[in-house]
Design a protein around this motif. Structure first.
Motif, PDB file in Angstrom:
ATOM      1  N   ILE A 155     -13.190   2.495 -15.044  1.00  0.00           N
ATOM      2  CA  ILE A 155     -12.002   1.757 -14.612  1.00  0.00           C
ATOM      3  C   ILE A 155     -11.252   2.508 -13.522  1.00  0.00           C
ATOM      4  O   ILE A 155     -10.750   1.908 -12.554  1.00  0.00           O
ATOM      5  N   ALA A 156     -11.204   3.847 -13.638  1.00  0.00           N
ATOM      6  CA  ALA A 156     -10.494   4.642 -12.630  1.00  0.00           C
ATOM      7  C   ALA A 156     -11.218   4.603 -11.284  1.00  0.00           C
ATOM      8  O   ALA A 156     -10.577   4.503 -10.227  1.00  0.00           O
ATOM      9  N   LEU A 157     -12.550   4.680 -11.303  1.00  0.00           N
ATOM     10  CA  LEU A 157     -13.310   4.697 -10.057  1.00  0.00           C
ATOM     11  C   LEU A 157     -13.178   3.398  -9.276  1.00  0.00           C
ATOM     12  O   LEU A 157     -13.135   3.394  -8.043  1.00  0.00           O
ATOM     13  N   LEU A 158     -13.098   2.270  -9.982  1.00  0.00           N
ATOM     14  CA  LEU A 158     -13.010   0.970  -9.314  1.00  0.00           C
ATOM     15  C   LEU A 158     -11.598   0.383  -9.339  1.00  0.00           C
ATOM     16  O   LEU A 158     -11.370  -0.691  -8.796  1.00  0.00           O
ATOM     17  N   GLY A 159     -10.683   1.091  -9.971  1.00  0.00           N
ATOM     18  CA  GLY A 159      -9.333   0.542 -10.164  1.00  0.00           C
ATOM     19  C   GLY A 159      -8.574   0.247  -8.886  1.00  0.00           C
ATOM     20  O   GLY A 159      -7.841  -0.738  -8.812  1.00  0.00           O
ATOM     21  N   ASP A 160      -8.722   1.100  -7.855  1.00  0.00           N
ATOM     22  CA  ASP A 160      -8.000   0.863  -6.605  1.00  0.00           C
ATOM     23  C   ASP A 160      -8.399  -0.471  -5.990  1.00  0.00           C
ATOM     24  O   ASP A 160      -7.570  -1.170  -5.392  1.00  0.00           O
ATOM     25  N   PHE A 161      -9.677  -0.835  -6.133  1.00  0.00           N
ATOM     26  CA  PHE A 161     -10.206  -2.055  -5.519  1.00  0.00           C
ATOM     27  C   PHE A 161     -10.068  -3.267  -6.440  1.00  0.00           C
ATOM     28  O   PHE A 161      -9.529  -4.303  -6.044  1.00  0.00           O
ATOM     29  N   LEU A 162     -10.542  -3.131  -7.677  1.00  0.00           N
ATOM     30  CA  LEU A 162     -10.579  -4.280  -8.592  1.00  0.00           C
ATOM     31  C   LEU A 162      -9.370  -4.388  -9.498  1.00  0.00           C
ATOM     32  O   LEU A 162      -9.216  -5.396 -10.195  1.00  0.00           O
ATOM     33  N   ARG A 177     -11.024  12.576  -5.404  1.00  0.00           N
ATOM     34  CA  ARG A 177      -9.574  12.580  -5.667  1.00  0.00           C
ATOM     35  C   ARG A 177      -8.837  13.417  -4.633  1.00  0.00           C
ATOM     36  O   ARG A 177      -7.734  13.067  -4.195  1.00  0.00           O
ATOM     37  N   VAL A 178      -9.446  14.543  -4.245  1.00  0.00           N
ATOM     38  CA  VAL A 178      -8.840  15.387  -3.212  1.00  0.00           C
ATOM     39  C   VAL A 178      -8.778  14.641  -1.883  1.00  0.00           C
ATOM     40  O   VAL A 178      -7.761  14.653  -1.183  1.00  0.00           O
ATOM     41  N   LYS A 179      -9.876  13.961  -1.529  1.00  0.00           N
ATOM     42  CA  LYS A 179      -9.905  13.189  -0.286  1.00  0.00           C
ATOM     43  C   LYS A 179      -8.885  12.051  -0.330  1.00  0.00           C
ATOM     44  O   LYS A 179      -8.239  11.753   0.686  1.00  0.00           O
ATOM     45  N   ARG A 180      -8.726  11.440  -1.491  1.00  0.00           N
ATOM     46  CA  ARG A 180      -7.732  10.369  -1.607  1.00  0.00           C
ATOM     47  C   ARG A 180      -6.332  10.918  -1.454  1.00  0.00           C
ATOM     48  O   ARG A 180      -5.461  10.308  -0.818  1.00  0.00           O
ATOM     49  N   TRP A 181      -6.076  12.086  -2.055  1.00  0.00           N
ATOM     50  CA  TRP A 181      -4.759  12.721  -1.955  1.00  0.00           C
ATOM     51  C   TRP A 181      -4.439  13.110  -0.513  1.00  0.00           C
ATOM     52  O   TRP A 181      -3.326  12.923  -0.033  1.00  0.00           O
ATOM     53  N   LEU A 182      -5.464  13.636   0.191  1.00  0.00           N
ATOM     54  CA  LEU A 182      -5.267  14.033   1.582  1.00  0.00           C
ATOM     55  C   LEU A 182      -5.340  12.845   2.539  1.00  0.00           C
ATOM     56  O   LEU A 182      -4.995  12.979   3.718  1.00  0.00           O
ATOM     57  N   ASN A 183      -5.826  11.702   2.037  1.00  0.00           N
ATOM     58  CA  ASN A 183      -5.991  10.489   2.843  1.00  0.00           C
ATOM     59  C   ASN A 183      -6.885  10.759   4.048  1.00  0.00           C
ATOM     60  O   ASN A 183      -6.528  10.501   5.198  1.00  0.00           O
ATOM     61  N   VAL A 184      -8.119  11.252   3.745  1.00  0.00           N
ATOM     62  CA  VAL A 184      -9.058  11.566   4.810  1.00  0.00           C
ATOM     63  C   VAL A 184     -10.417  10.943   4.499  1.00  0.00           C
ATOM     64  O   VAL A 184     -10.713  10.565   3.364  1.00  0.00           O
ATOM     65  N   GLY A 185     -11.256  10.836   5.549  1.00  0.00           N
ATOM     66  CA  GLY A 185     -12.630  10.399   5.379  1.00  0.00           C
ATOM     67  C   GLY A 185     -12.773   9.007   4.792  1.00  0.00           C
ATOM     68  O   GLY A 185     -12.028   8.078   5.119  1.00  0.00           O
ATOM     69  N   SER A 186     -13.737   8.866   3.893  1.00  0.00           N
ATOM     70  CA  SER A 186     -14.040   7.565   3.307  1.00  0.00           C
ATOM     71  C   SER A 186     -12.880   7.025   2.477  1.00  0.00           C
ATOM     72  O   SER A 186     -12.682   5.814   2.385  1.00  0.00           O
ATOM     73  N   GLU A 187     -12.093   7.928   1.871  1.00  0.00           N
ATOM     74  CA  GLU A 187     -10.967   7.467   1.063  1.00  0.00           C
ATOM     75  C   GLU A 187      -9.856   6.859   1.923  1.00  0.00           C
ATOM     76  O   GLU A 187      -9.146   5.958   1.474  1.00  0.00           O
ATOM     77  N   ARG A 188      -9.729   7.323   3.138  1.00  0.00           N
ATOM     78  CA  ARG A 188      -8.766   6.707   4.049  1.00  0.00           C
ATOM     79  C   ARG A 188      -9.225   5.304   4.427  1.00  0.00           C
ATOM     80  O   ARG A 188      -8.422   4.364   4.450  1.00  0.00           O
ATOM     81  N   LEU A 189     -10.543   5.165   4.724  1.00  0.00           N
ATOM     82  CA  LEU A 189     -11.094   3.842   5.023  1.00  0.00           C
ATOM     83  C   LEU A 189     -10.920   2.909   3.827  1.00  0.00           C
ATOM     84  O   LEU A 189     -10.581   1.735   3.997  1.00  0.00           O
ATOM     85  N   LEU A 190     -11.143   3.431   2.629  1.00  0.00           N
ATOM     86  CA  LEU A 190     -10.999   2.618   1.421  1.00  0.00           C
ATOM     87  C   LEU A 190      -9.563   2.132   1.272  1.00  0.00           C
ATOM     88  O   LEU A 190      -9.330   0.953   0.979  1.00  0.00           O
ATOM     89  N   ARG A 191      -8.609   3.016   1.469  1.00  0.00           N
ATOM     90  CA  ARG A 191      -7.202   2.632   1.328  1.00  0.00           C
ATOM     91  C   ARG A 191      -6.826   1.548   2.339  1.00  0.00           C
ATOM     92  O   ARG A 191      -6.152   0.570   1.997  1.00  0.00           O
ATOM     93  N   GLU A 192      -7.277   1.708   3.573  1.00  0.00           N
ATOM     94  CA  GLU A 192      -6.972   0.710   4.605  1.00  0.00           C
ATOM     95  C   GLU A 192      -7.647  -0.625   4.307  1.00  0.00           C
ATOM     96  O   GLU A 192      -7.055  -1.695   4.494  1.00  0.00           O
ATOM     97  N   SER A 193      -8.903  -0.574   3.843  1.00  0.00           N
ATOM     98  CA  SER A 193      -9.640  -1.803   3.540  1.00  0.00           C
ATOM     99  C   SER A 193      -9.009  -2.545   2.368  1.00  0.00           C
ATOM    100  O   SER A 193      -8.861  -3.775   2.401  1.00  0.00           O
ATOM    101  N   ILE A 194      -8.643  -1.811   1.337  1.00  0.00           N
ATOM    102  CA  ILE A 194      -8.024  -2.431   0.169  1.00  0.00           C
ATOM    103  C   ILE A 194      -6.685  -3.060   0.547  1.00  0.00           C
ATOM    104  O   ILE A 194      -6.351  -4.156   0.081  1.00  0.00           O
ATOM    105  N   ALA A 195      -5.935  -2.397   1.408  1.00  0.00           N
ATOM    106  CA  ALA A 195      -4.645  -2.955   1.848  1.00  0.00           C
ATOM    107  C   ALA A 195      -4.856  -4.290   2.552  1.00  0.00           C
ATOM    108  O   ALA A 195      -4.098  -5.250   2.335  1.00  0.00           O
ATOM    109  N   THR A 196      -5.900  -4.377   3.382  1.00  0.00           N
ATOM    110  CA  THR A 196      -6.203  -5.631   4.080  1.00  0.00           C
ATOM    111  C   THR A 196      -6.606  -6.720   3.100  1.00  0.00           C
ATOM    112  O   THR A 196      -6.141  -7.867   3.193  1.00  0.00           O
ATOM    113  N   VAL A 197      -7.475  -6.390   2.152  1.00  0.00           N
ATOM    114  CA  VAL A 197      -7.929  -7.361   1.158  1.00  0.00           C
ATOM    115  C   VAL A 197      -6.764  -7.847   0.305  1.00  0.00           C
ATOM    116  O   VAL A 197      -6.597  -9.057   0.084  1.00  0.00           O
TER     117      VAL A 197
END
Length: 486
Positions: free
Chosen positions: A110-117, A237-257
């Motif tokens: 649930i945690a791994l997919l929670g940001d998206f689903l 989790r570190v990448k998400r906290w720093l908002n870098v790399g693939s986690e930054r793309l994920l955050r931007e994509s989820i915001a659009t969706v």
């Protein structure tokens, strides 16, 4: 400055651990524990083999499971990652039905997919899941929803899919067309209409347009699935906290969706009409389970809609991609499908090119069997082919064929969902199974009776792309020709 230093230290430690384990080779004096299937090393468990094989994870798992006496293995590696992987139907039935309550999705999933689903039906447990399942189960069994789906599929086939294939066939020498991409665009348009009656038009025009919503949805699904493959779970989790790399793309994509879905939901709720549309969003808005303190929850509705888009976006398109590839190896199977279509057309007095009705689609037993065989071929642990499949690094000649799905009376029989869990099994059995087959048979029949699909390099087994669904890596380039009809 202190915060920046902490971030730098954490990132450095994570990268160091990743590089260490990536090139980890156990010294001669450290012997791995031999267990059925896996080699488990001291301290790091199955991590070294995981790092060496994660680029071919499904192939590796197939070899491991075949080597285990019960076709089930236990694994662990640092970071609290533990689990059981099985290809044993009895174990699958135990988990998915007999002791269903003992095996929830769990906090890690649930945690791994929670940001998206979010808390949608595919990413929830307990009462929250039961509420969504009960509501969806009722709606999916209504005749009006089936008719709505059939109309949407028919319109998409006649006004977009067939014209695109016709243009490709009309070009000299026949230009190469990525059939997987075409089918994915078809599925995305269709599921968006079903989910909230919005047409993104991904297959409109020349079929190459790419809407922002579709692109963001693809990126969000891909990056979310990649989280499962991290050697050190802390790293994402570190990448998400720093908002870098693939986690930054994920955050931007989820915001659009989320923005796209929430805007439609708010607009639909503000209309407050007595006569609702026939899409899933309208049906859920009118159901009491989505109301909180007298008003529907936008976030809850958003999670429901996104979950159903995910379910319908790649599943049917991936199945049909593998189906058409398999068909290119077996002209005799194609001839039998065409014979069945011709027989139905004459039996029901249909003219060539007329849309098929739901009743006619249900009578296509051999096509149903061929698609089922194709879905077996594209499933993670039971990869077979009608003949000579390159299975997990070795050639295996099998006698399997669509006929094995046909009973004595000529009807397509139902296989145990625990042996063939393509549509899941037990209380979480896919609610859209019948609709998926209706859509797949409608597309396959309409394409096959009009066009010949040639797959260049058919003797090369395509690689699969590990994601939330099993797509074909690099797509499926084909050449299209008009079929000569007597």
């Amino acid at each position: 400055m202190e915060l920046f230093s902490l971030q730098s230290v954490l990132l450095f430690l994570s990268i160091s651990l990743y590089l260490y384990f990536s090139f980890f080779r156990s010294p001669p004096h450290i012997k791995p524990t031999r267990t059925p299937g896996f080699r488990l090393y001291p301290v790091v468990g199955a991590l070294p083999d995981f790092l060496r094989n994660r680029h071919r994870f499904l192939d590796w798992m197939s070899v491991v499971l075949r080597s285990a006496p019960t076709n089930s293995v236990v694994f662990w590696h640092p970071g609290g990652v533990r689990g059981v992987i099985t290809a044993n139907p009895a174990v699958v039935e135990h988990v998915l039905r007999s002791r269903f309550e003992n095996y929830p999705k769990g906090d890690r999933f649930i945690a791994l997919l929670g940001d998206f689903l979010g808390k949608g039906i595919f990413n929830s447990d307990g009462e929250l899941w039961r509420v969504q399942r009960k509501t969806a189960s009722y709606e999916f069994n209504t005749r009006s929803l089936r008719q709505f789906v059939m109309r949407s599929v028919t319109v998409e086939i006649e006004t977009r899919l067939v014209p695109i294939l016709s243009r490709a066939a009309a070009e000299e020498a026949g230009r190469a067309l990525d059939l997987q991409d075409v089918l994915e665009r078809f599925a995305f348009d269709n599921i968006c209409k079903l989910a909230f009656n919005v047409d993104p038009g991904c297959l409109a025009g020349d079929g190459t347009g790419e809407g922002e919503f579709m692109r963001a949805f693809e990126d969000a699904a891909r990056v979310s699935s990649e989280r499962f493959m991290y050697a050190v779970p802390l790293l994402y989790r570190v990448k998400r906290w720093l908002n870098v790399g693939s986690e930054r793309l994920l955050r931007e994509s989820i915001a659009t969706v989320h923005e796209f879905a929430e805007e439609i939901i708010r607009s639909r709720m503000e209309e407050n009409r007595e006569a609702r549309d026939e899409d899933l969003l309208s049906r859920f808005i009118g159901h009491e389970s989505v109301h909180e303190n007298g008003s529907a929850s936008t976030e809850f509705l958003r999670d429901i809609v996104i979950s159903f888009i995910l379910a319908g976006r790649d599943t049917t398109s991936s199945a049909l991609t593998w189906f058409f590839w398999l068909l290119s190896h077996n002209p005799e199977v194609e001839r039998k499908i065409l014979s069945e279509l011709e027989k139905l057309r004459k039996q029901n007095g249909r003219s060539f090119g007329d849309p098929y009705s739901i009743e006619e689609l249900r009578d296509m037993h051999y096509l149903h069997a061929a698609i089922s065989e194709g879905r077996t071929g594209s499933s993670p642990t039971t990869r077979t082919r009608w003949e000579g499949w390159r299975a997990y690094g070795a050639r295996t000649a099998t006698s399997s064929c669509p006929e094995r799905w046909i009973d004595e009376s000529g009807f397509c029989r139902t296989e145990s969902p625990f042996k063939y869990p393509v549509f899941h099994a037990g209380p979480r059995m896919c609610l859209g199974k019948d609709m998926a087959y209706i859509q797949m048979k409608s597309i396959a029949a309409s394409v096959l009776e009009r066009f010949e699909i040639d797959v260049p390099g058919w003797d090369t087994c395509p690689e699969h792309l590990l994601s939330l669904t099993l797509r074909m890596k690099g797509g499926l380039p084909v050449r299209v020709r008009k079929r000569c009809v007597d």
